[in-house]
Structures are given as structure tokens and as C-alpha cells.
Design a protein around this motif. Structure first.
Motif, mmCIF file in Angstrom:
data_model
loop_
_atom_site.group_PDB
_atom_site.id
_atom_site.type_symbol
_atom_site.label_atom_id
_atom_site.label_comp_id
_atom_site.label_asym_id
_atom_site.label_seq_id
_atom_site.Cartn_x
_atom_site.Cartn_y
_atom_site.Cartn_z
ATOM 1 N N TYR A 236 -35.816 -26.007 17.705
ATOM 2 C CA TYR A 236 -36.392 -26.823 16.631
ATOM 3 C C TYR A 236 -36.614 -25.999 15.369
ATOM 4 O O TYR A 236 -36.336 -26.462 14.261
ATOM 5 N N GLN A 237 -37.114 -24.775 15.528
ATOM 6 C CA GLN A 237 -37.358 -23.935 14.354
ATOM 7 C C GLN A 237 -36.070 -23.656 13.591
ATOM 8 O O GLN A 237 -36.055 -23.665 12.361
ATOM 9 N N TRP B 109 -33.421 -25.628 13.565
ATOM 10 C CA TRP B 109 -33.006 -26.914 13.009
ATOM 11 C C TRP B 109 -33.838 -27.282 11.783
ATOM 12 O O TRP B 109 -33.319 -27.804 10.804
ATOM 13 N N SER B 110 -35.129 -27.008 11.799
ATOM 14 C CA SER B 110 -36.035 -27.484 10.752
ATOM 15 C C SER B 110 -35.987 -26.665 9.459
ATOM 16 O O SER B 110 -36.592 -27.072 8.480
ATOM 17 N N PHE C 167 -35.147 -28.526 6.085
ATOM 18 C CA PHE C 167 -35.910 -29.704 5.680
ATOM 19 C C PHE C 167 -37.138 -29.332 4.865
ATOM 20 O O PHE C 167 -37.742 -28.291 5.055
ATOM 21 N N HIS D 121 -41.156 -31.699 8.048
ATOM 22 C CA HIS D 121 -40.652 -31.921 9.403
ATOM 23 C C HIS D 121 -41.787 -31.971 10.402
ATOM 24 O O HIS D 121 -42.899 -31.544 10.122
ATOM 25 N N LYS D 122 -41.513 -32.533 11.580
ATOM 26 C CA LYS D 122 -42.504 -32.594 12.665
ATOM 27 C C LYS D 122 -41.776 -32.425 13.987
ATOM 28 O O LYS D 122 -40.614 -32.755 14.142
ATOM 29 N N TYR D 123 -42.515 -31.897 14.962
ATOM 30 C CA TYR D 123 -41.999 -31.721 16.312
ATOM 31 C C TYR D 123 -43.028 -32.208 17.309
ATOM 32 O O TYR D 123 -44.218 -31.933 17.173
ATOM 33 N N ALA E 68 -38.103 -34.977 17.174
ATOM 34 C CA ALA E 68 -38.218 -34.105 16.008
ATOM 35 C C ALA E 68 -37.749 -34.933 14.815
ATOM 36 O O ALA E 68 -36.806 -35.702 14.915
ATOM 37 N N GLY F 281 -37.143 -34.807 10.435
ATOM 38 C CA GLY F 281 -37.064 -33.996 9.231
ATOM 39 C C GLY F 281 -36.702 -34.842 8.026
ATOM 40 O O GLY F 281 -35.935 -35.794 8.131
ATOM 41 N N TRP G 64 -33.674 -37.570 12.641
ATOM 42 C CA TRP G 64 -34.528 -37.418 13.817
ATOM 43 C C TRP G 64 -33.674 -37.443 15.079
ATOM 44 O O TRP G 64 -32.534 -37.872 15.068
#
Length: 149
Positions: A31-32, A34-35, A38, A41-43, A48, A50, A58
Motif C-alpha cells: 500500500y505504501q 501504491w499510495s 496520490f 489516500h486511506k488504507y 485502499a 487514493g 480504489w
């Protein structure tokens, strides 16, 4: 010997917990990566999400990255709805903090509905407020630029 056999299930439990922790750590690492692209963003364990400029992306987080990834442009969003425990919430104060099923629904111009699940009502409400303002500003800017020309 009997005492050793009594500890065997506990050893199995510890191995299972260690594997679950390692699995979740791998999801967070993916996730880190990928984010990074953006602005916001939220996980959480369900999804997830963004946002970058006028684009929302998402999907479901896994150790190897997001699966079932979906991307939409905010101009496609006709309406935004917050669904808590199988009912739509009009006032954000009506959302129960102990809700079990929380989702943000994006009703698109095509009639299709994009569903973004959440595990926390407070985070879902914050995203709802943010996207509601963002979409309103985006549509207002486009409406004013179309009337000028």
C-alpha cells in the motif's frame, strides 16, 4: 509427554498469529508503494482509496498490491451517498459509531454504482465530506467555464 501435547495448540496459535502479522505487514508495504502517487489516500483491511487531482482509485489491498482496482474521473460522478448498515445516511450525525457495514457509493452518470467499503464510520464521513465538496467545486468550475464560452 501429556504436558507437551497440551502446549501444541498454543504453539499453533502463535504460528498463526505470526503469519497473520507478517501478511498484514506485507499488505501495508504494498500500500505504501501504491499510495506515493496520490494527494490523499486511506488504507484499511477492506479497501485502499487514493485521490489525485480529479481521479479516484480504489481496490482491495493484498500482499502483491491492489486487486479489483477501479479508477474513475470525478466528472463521471453524478451523486455521492454514504451507506451505513444497509441504509443511506442524510445527516452525518445519524451515523452510528458502532456500525458494521459502511460504504461510500458513487453513482456515476452511466447509472453504475462504485462502492468503496470502510471499516470506520468517522473516516468514511470525512471522505464523504471531502468528496462532496470536491465534486461540487469541480462541477461548479466546469459549469462556469461552459457558460463563459
Amino acid at each position: 509427554m501429556e504436558r507437551g501435547l497440551m502446549w501444541l495448540p498454543l504453539l499453533g496459535l502463535f504460528i498463526g498469529l505470526a503469519w497473520a502479522g507478517w501478511n498484514e505487514y506485507q499488505k501495508l508495504e504494498a500500500y505504501q508503494l501504491w499510495s506515493k502517487d496520490f494527494e490523499r489516500h486511506k488504507y484499511d483491511i477492506l479497501a485502499a482509496l487514493g485521490q489525485k487531482e480529479q481521479t479516484l482509485t480504489w481496490g482491495k489491498p493484498t500482499r502483491k498490491g491492489l486487486i479489483n482496482q477501479r479508477t474513475i474521473h470525478l466528472e463521471q460522478v453524478q451523486r455521492l451517498r454514504l451507506k451505513v448498515d444497509q441504509r443511506f445516511i442524510e445527516q452525518l450525525d445519524d451515523a452510528a459509531p458502532t456500525a458494521r457495514q459502511i460504504s461510500l457509493e458513487l453513482v456515476l452518470n452511466s447509472g453504475e454504482i462504485g462502492v468503496i467499503p470502510f471499516t470506520d464510520v468517522e473516516i468514511a464521513c470525512k471522505w464523504y465530506q471531502f468528496l462532496e465538496k470536491f465534486i461540487a467545486q469541480y462541477h461548479q468550475q466546469n459549469d462556469s467555464s461552459q457558460t463563459v464560452t
